[in-house]
Write an enzyme that holds these catalytic residues in place. Structure first.
Site, PDB file in Angstrom:
ATOM      1  N   SER A 216       0.837  -1.191   0.000  1.00 12.69           N
ATOM      2  CA  SER A 216       0.000   0.000   0.000  1.00 12.69           C
ATOM      3  C   SER A 216       0.872   1.241   0.000  1.00 12.69           C
ATOM      4  O   SER A 216       1.843   1.340   0.756  1.00 12.69           O
ATOM      5  CB  SER A 216      -0.948  -0.004   1.201  1.00 12.69           C
ATOM      6  OG  SER A 216      -0.243  -0.124   2.407  1.00 12.69           O
ATOM      7  N   GLY A 218      -0.365   4.475   0.356  1.00 15.26           N
ATOM      8  CA  GLY A 218      -1.165   5.588   0.826  1.00 15.26           C
ATOM      9  C   GLY A 218      -2.110   6.094  -0.245  1.00 15.26           C
ATOM     10  O   GLY A 218      -2.776   5.301  -0.920  1.00 15.26           O
ATOM     11  N   GLY A 221      -2.333   4.530  -3.885  1.00 16.09           N
ATOM     12  CA  GLY A 221      -2.939   3.255  -4.221  1.00 16.09           C
ATOM     13  C   GLY A 221      -2.091   2.055  -3.852  1.00 16.09           C
ATOM     14  O   GLY A 221      -1.374   2.057  -2.850  1.00 16.09           O
ATOM     15  N   GLY A 247      -5.971   0.724   5.643  1.00 11.98           N
ATOM     16  CA  GLY A 247      -5.236  -0.519   5.451  1.00 11.98           C
ATOM     17  C   GLY A 247      -6.059  -1.744   5.804  1.00 11.98           C
ATOM     18  O   GLY A 247      -5.993  -2.772   5.108  1.00 11.98           O
ATOM     19  N   ASP A 248      -6.855  -1.649   6.865  1.00 15.12           N
ATOM     20  CA  ASP A 248      -7.687  -2.784   7.251  1.00 15.12           C
ATOM     21  C   ASP A 248      -8.794  -3.022   6.230  1.00 15.12           C
ATOM     22  O   ASP A 248      -9.148  -4.178   5.945  1.00 15.12           O
ATOM     23  CB  ASP A 248      -8.285  -2.547   8.640  1.00 15.12           C
ATOM     24  CG  ASP A 248      -7.218  -2.422   9.714  1.00 15.12           C
ATOM     25  OD1 ASP A 248      -6.144  -3.041   9.560  1.00 15.12           O
ATOM     26  OD2 ASP A 248      -7.442  -1.688  10.698  1.00 15.12           O
TER      27      ASP A 248
END
Length: 311
Positions: A216, A218, A221, A247-248
């Site tokens: 990831s 941020g 993408g 993120g989750d």
């Protein structure tokens, strides 16, 4: 069923202030308390998507009782294994001025060897009914660096796919067990590989045993390197809010895609849309349904290489 594992479950406390100013007093204008830890947040998102899910992990003491009570209140099935120590709390301070979040994470209670044995025995039973296992977050004190490696091995015996979202020694120790997907962020990837370049870092993790790496980046993408190819997926718009749950939400989309057998470009499109839709929400584990519906058909996915040979 998707089984989410949170070995360091927490009661998440979120404070909202007008602006976060160092060395100043702040008036809190809103407060949220809810069961958390990364795997719990993933389970919340999966449940909202209509995915059958089960929460397991470790919880103890008054804080553990409070977080289990909150899970029951919202209808999330849990098989958290009790421990003697009191579960941790996390504190997030969200500045309304710019949407930035400052997070304070306690280490968590020390897990005893007999507690770990009790958990792995229960986990070995639960994983038999799982299509996908999500292993998320930090390890509490007392657990060995290879704790996730042990759980991935048990999942493989049960023929369940695994998504691993952790960092540091716990991530490195798990790679040679062949997790199906690992999801570091850019900083975590650089820390464990020494590569600032995302593609080089992902290739290093694949060389160490990960079957697929989804990094990831941020607001820029996701970058994915898999046995089938490599792709970049980027959001079509920048959203303001609290990014701590993005993120989750991404991990939830990866797990749901694996369970459904979705091809990688489709999984990544969903993951970017869902993680972006989490940003406008005040607390981790939620996403804005309208934003998700709007973005899920708009996210571009660039095919970087049609094929990739495992190093």
């Amino acid at each position: 069923m998707i089984l989410t594992v949170t070995l360091n479950a927490a009661l998440d406390v979120t404070y909202f202030v007008d602006a976060l100013v160092p060395r100043a007093s702040h008036r809190v204008d809103a407060l949220h308390e809810r069961a958390g830890g990364k795997g719990v947040n993933v389970a919340r998102v999966l449940a909202a998507l209509g995915q059958p899910t089960m929460v397991t992990g470790l919880a103890g003491g008054p804080t553990g009782a409070a977080l289990r009570g909150e899970l029951r209140a919202v209808g999330l099935a849990d098989e958290l294994v009790p421990i003697a120590g009191d579960s941790r709390r996390t504190v997030t301070v969200v500045s309304r001025e710019d949407g930035d979040a400052t997070v304070f994470n306690q280490a968590g209670p020390t897990v005893q060897p007999d507690e770990w044995r009790a958990f792995t025995a229960r986990y070995a039973q639960l994983v038999r009914d799982a299509e996908v296992v999500v292993l998320s977050g930090s390890l509490p004190p007392g657990l060995p660096d290879d704790a996730y490696a042990q759980l991935i091995t048990l999942a493989a015996v049960a023929d369940a796919a695994t998504v691993l979202d952790t960092s540091g020694p716990a991530l490195l120790a798990a790679l040679d067990t062949g997790p199906d997907v690992v999801k570091p962020n850019a900083a975590e990837l650089a820390a464990v590989t020494g590569h600032q370049d995302i593609a080089a870092g992902a290739a290093a993790l694949r060389a160490l045993g990960a079957r697929a790496v989804v990094a990831s980046c941020g607001p820029d993408g996701l970058y994915a390197l898999t046995e089938q190819g490599s792709w970049r997926a980027t959001p079509t718009e920048r959203l303001s809010g609290n990014p701590t749950g993005a993120g989750d939400a991404c991990v939830a989309a990866l797990a749901a895609g694996l369970a459904a057998g979705t091809p990688w470009p489709g999984i990544l499109r969903e993951a970017v849309a869902l993680s972006a839709a989490a940003v406008p929400c005040p607390v981790a584990g939620d996403f804005d349904a309208d934003t998700y519906r709007r973005l899920r058909t708009a996210v571009p996915v660039e095919d970087i290489h049609a094929t990739h040979t495992h190093p």
